[in-house]
Design a protein around this motif. Structure first.
Motif: not given
Ligand code: DI6
Ligand code: FE
Length: 375
Positions: A215-216, A235, A237-238, A261, A264, A266, A292
């Motif tokens: 996620q982060l 999640h 994202e990464y 997303y 935050l 993001e 979040t």
């Protein structure tokens, strides 16, 4: 469409309806041109929690990042204190306000995670409250143990002891109250090694796993989830292309959570193009939680998935129906209009599929059917 008991038994043009079904029909209803979709499925929520974190928003707005708020004792840990202090009746009452929003929006199945108790007693309390919501409203509830959400304050100086507590005590005790085991694999939460040990314990108790993954940061969460044949990794994202490829090979569903997303702010979007190329099924969920993703609407989640992540509206709808069912391991029974599936429906006051997702902040005109019963 014809249903018998709680199942869909036939779909087609009215003129092709088998005579025996027409003759034996106990009740006949005309949807009057309304769009019918499968009942919506929210496959990732933290619906049960105590307290309120709206004051944290000020910190976020002034630029404090999520991990800084968490390290300063805010974040998940403050919700843990409020959840521990709350009675089951309090938790039920507050969860119902959020559940009712989801249901008004067409949901017929909701997954609910623990993860704000972080002790044997309080995790089981959360799971009982979550399961109990199905007695309060006409909805299917699936529960997920998320004891590995964060390390609770009393274990801060000995995180290995908390991981042992999850493995040796909390997971065994949750059997019968939970449908799956989840973990937050992240620099601010649990390492891949800790996550692996927790997943091995889940497998030993016959529980499927899901993962808050990448996620982060890219922690290799997608590949880790895939290596356990996880129902879903969420999640993402990464997530790396290799991690996503491993998920596709393992049949692990990608769950997109645009609410988190968005809240935050993001900087990185989940790699939807890569997912599409791999044929990775994409689900969309609310991630309803106090920190979040303060959002209790699957229609809004779909809208954000379209506008922020570039999903086509029909991909977003598949994300809260067919693919959300897969993310819960219920793909054969829920999330599709087909003979043999449960008769869980949403009847929308429109004949335009896009209109379900398009409107913001408007009460949807939607009637729900759960297990063949109009509710
Ligand atoms: N990822 C999230 O975005 C939420 N949990 C998680 O594992 C945050 C939950 C919270 O801040 O209360
Ligand atoms: Fe979450």
């Amino acid at each position: 469409m014809a249903a018998r008991g709680d199942q869909i038994v036939w779909l087609g043009q009215t003129r092709d309806l088998p005579a025996v079904l027409a003759r034996d029909a106990f009740e006949t209803r005309d949807a009057q041109g309304r769009l019918i979709t499968p009942g919506l499925i929210d496959c990732h929520t933290h619906l049960v929690f105590g307290g309120d974190r709206s004051q944290e928003w000020r910190l976020k707005l002034s630029g404090a990042p999520y991990d800084e708020i968490a390290r300063a004792g805010g974040g998940i840990v403050s919700t843990v204190a409020a959840t521990r202090a709350a009675s089951e009746a309090d938790l039920t009452r507050s969860a119902l306000t959020r559940l009712d929003s989801l249901l008004a929006d067409g949901a017929t199945t909701v997954e609910i995670k623990s993860g704000y108790g972080l002790s044997l007693e309080d995790e089981l309390k959360m799971l009982r409250v979550a399961r109990g919501l199905a007695a309060e409203r006409k909805v299917r509830v699936r529960t997920t143990l998320l004891a590995a959400h964060t390390v609770p304050p009393e274990f801060r100086t000995d995180r290995a002891a908390y991981v042992r507590q999850i493995i040796e005590v909390i997971i065994p005790a949750s059997v019968g109250l939970t449908d799956a085991v989840d973990a937050f694999c992240e620099t601010i939460a649990f390492t891949p090694e800790e996550t692996r040990a927790i997943f091995e314990a889940a497998a030993a108790h016959g529980l499927p796993v899901k993962l808050h993954a990448d996620q982060l940061t890219d922690s290799g969460g997608a590949a880790l989830a895939a290596s356990f044949g996880a129902l879903s990794a969420d999640h993402l994202e990464y997530a790396s292309p290799d991690g996503l490829a491993a998920m596709a090979a393992a049949g692990t569903t990608a769950v997109l959570l645009p609410g988190a997303y968005y809240v935050l702010s993001e900087p990185v979007k989940p790699p939807v193009d890569v997912m599409r190329k791999l044929g990775l099924p994409m689900a969309v969920a609310s991630d309803c939680n106090p920190g979040t993703s303060p959002m209790a609407s699957l229609r809004l989640a779909m809208h954000l998935a379209v506008t922020l992540f570039g999903l086509a509206p029909e991909e977003a709808l598949a994300g809260t129906t067919r693919n959300a069912a897969r993310a819960l391991g219920l793909g054969d029974q829920l999330g599709q209009l087909k003979p043999g599936a449960q008769c869980d429906l949403a009847l929308w006051d429109t004949d335009q599929p896009d209109a379900v997702i398009y409107w913001l902040g408007r009460l949807p005109q939607c009637q729900r059917v759960v297990g063949g019963l109009t509710v």
